[in-house]
Design a protein around this motif. Sequence first.
Motif, PDB file in Angstrom:
ATOM      1  N   LEU A  92      23.794  47.888  38.119  1.00 33.99           N
ATOM      2  CA  LEU A  92      22.410  46.942  37.882  1.00 33.99           C
ATOM      3  C   LEU A  92      22.566  46.582  36.250  1.00 33.99           C
ATOM      4  O   LEU A  92      22.174  45.586  36.064  1.00 33.99           O
ATOM      5  N   ILE A  93      23.010  47.655  35.535  1.00 35.02           N
ATOM      6  CA  ILE A  93      22.968  47.241  33.959  1.00 35.02           C
ATOM      7  C   ILE A  93      23.965  46.272  33.647  1.00 35.02           C
ATOM      8  O   ILE A  93      23.799  45.483  32.736  1.00 35.02           O
ATOM      9  N   ILE A  94      25.088  46.190  34.304  1.00 34.26           N
ATOM     10  CA  ILE A  94      25.947  45.083  33.952  1.00 34.26           C
ATOM     11  C   ILE A  94      25.452  43.665  34.498  1.00 34.26           C
ATOM     12  O   ILE A  94      26.007  42.771  34.182  1.00 34.26           O
ATOM     13  N   GLU A  95      24.483  43.554  35.536  1.00 31.66           N
ATOM     14  CA  GLU A  95      24.049  42.332  36.125  1.00 31.66           C
ATOM     15  C   GLU A  95      22.659  42.112  35.196  1.00 31.66           C
ATOM     16  O   GLU A  95      21.942  41.022  35.633  1.00 31.66           O
ATOM     17  N   GLY A  97      20.107  57.229  53.309  1.00 33.71           N
ATOM     18  CA  GLY A  97      21.393  56.876  52.367  1.00 33.71           C
ATOM     19  C   GLY A  97      22.114  58.309  52.110  1.00 33.71           C
ATOM     20  O   GLY A  97      22.852  58.232  51.057  1.00 33.71           O
ATOM     21  N   ALA A  98      22.320  59.216  53.092  1.00 36.30           N
ATOM     22  CA  ALA A  98      22.953  60.394  52.951  1.00 36.30           C
ATOM     23  C   ALA A  98      24.186  60.303  52.751  1.00 36.30           C
ATOM     24  O   ALA A  98      24.856  61.598  52.288  1.00 36.30           O
ATOM     25  N   SER A  99      25.177  59.478  52.671  1.00 43.57           N
ATOM     26  CA  SER A  99      26.566  59.901  52.634  1.00 43.57           C
ATOM     27  C   SER A  99      26.884  59.160  51.221  1.00 43.57           C
ATOM     28  O   SER A  99      28.229  59.255  50.866  1.00 43.57           O
ATOM     29  N   VAL A 145      17.110  54.625  48.881  1.00 48.56           N
ATOM     30  CA  VAL A 145      17.555  53.436  49.429  1.00 48.56           C
ATOM     31  C   VAL A 145      16.558  52.310  49.345  1.00 48.56           C
ATOM     32  O   VAL A 145      16.526  51.079  48.870  1.00 48.56           O
ATOM     33  N   GLY A 146      15.199  52.679  49.963  1.00 47.10           N
ATOM     34  CA  GLY A 146      14.108  51.521  49.824  1.00 47.10           C
ATOM     35  C   GLY A 146      14.482  50.661  51.049  1.00 47.10           C
ATOM     36  O   GLY A 146      15.028  51.060  52.036  1.00 47.10           O
ATOM     37  N   GLY A 176      15.187  55.413  44.414  1.00 47.26           N
ATOM     38  CA  GLY A 176      16.040  54.137  44.031  1.00 47.26           C
ATOM     39  C   GLY A 176      15.847  53.263  45.130  1.00 47.26           C
ATOM     40  O   GLY A 176      15.300  53.394  45.982  1.00 47.26           O
ATOM     41  N   PHE A 177      16.307  52.257  44.719  1.00 48.22           N
ATOM     42  CA  PHE A 177      16.293  51.014  45.897  1.00 48.22           C
ATOM     43  C   PHE A 177      17.655  50.319  46.099  1.00 48.22           C
ATOM     44  O   PHE A 177      18.059  49.285  45.858  1.00 48.22           O
TER      45      PHE A 177
END
Length: 332
Positions: free
Chosen positions: A45-48, A147-149, A216-217, A238-239
Amino acid sequence: MRAVLCREYGPPSTLRVEVLPDPVPAPGQVLLRVEASGVNFPDTLIIEGRYQQKPPMPFVPGAEVCGIVAAQGEGVTWPALGTRVAAVITHGGFAEAVAVDAAKCVPVPEGVPPDAAAALCLAYGTVLHALEDRGALKAGETLLVLGASGGVGLAAIQIGRLLGARVIAAASSEEKLAACREAGAEGLIDYSRENWREGIRALTEGKGPDVVFDPVGGAFTEPAIRSIAWRGRYLIVGFAAGEIPRMPLNLVLLKNCAVTGVFYGEFARREPERNREILQRLFRWVAEGRLAPAVSRRLPLEGAAEALEMLAGRRATGKLVLLTHGAAAPRG
């Protein structure tokens, strides 16, 4: 030093490894010779330009590091030169050297290798803070991990088990669920299938999970909160799905449940002593052989773009770590 540089907002393919001057530690800082850097979803996210913090251009991404103290800024007496430490930062970690506030450094004990120490900081720190401080997870309760993996998800399975919970893992393929089973999940849910809530109901005998860990969201949040137990605790971490869900608040009322935010970076900044306790506890678990961080791949700095693309495409299982300063960096 060699460093992964972001010169403009964009996808991971825009990043380049360049040679830069070593940072000079400011008063209150130390210079670390970085041995390992964890790769995390916020780095994508930070690089975008889509993260809460936006460093001035150009900048080096990377928010968790393990390295050796090579220099001290004015006023610093600890950590001592030559000490191996780990730290959570905002950016700067994908490099051979980084200047870090001394107060953020946590000593890494013998028996904890650099890649494990780097992998622990954000994912495992987030999880332990979430499950204990925010979710009040108790031994004997049921924890559902969405998002468990992924790196954070597998950490939640491992930490949930260490805290005495029964863990149900939700992921989107048989391959990912196999990794969850190996990490210690007792129940498995494939949420790529329709009516996956029926699986939760069956695994909890209709009661629902006491705590839901959700990094995941998106479309998964509402079905999961509909499944939560009476007096349950829903943790918003998070999302990763890319969509911030709109939650029907009547569900919160009907389940008499709590919906709680987990912003680990800000917690670490505001409550550094508690964060230090969390990281020291995690390091002890590793040194004692009770916890093995789920590092699935170790790559050189040149592999940063590949690692970030895997995270952005949700193709990564477990933690990805970049290795520097002579550490072998196998591709698998």
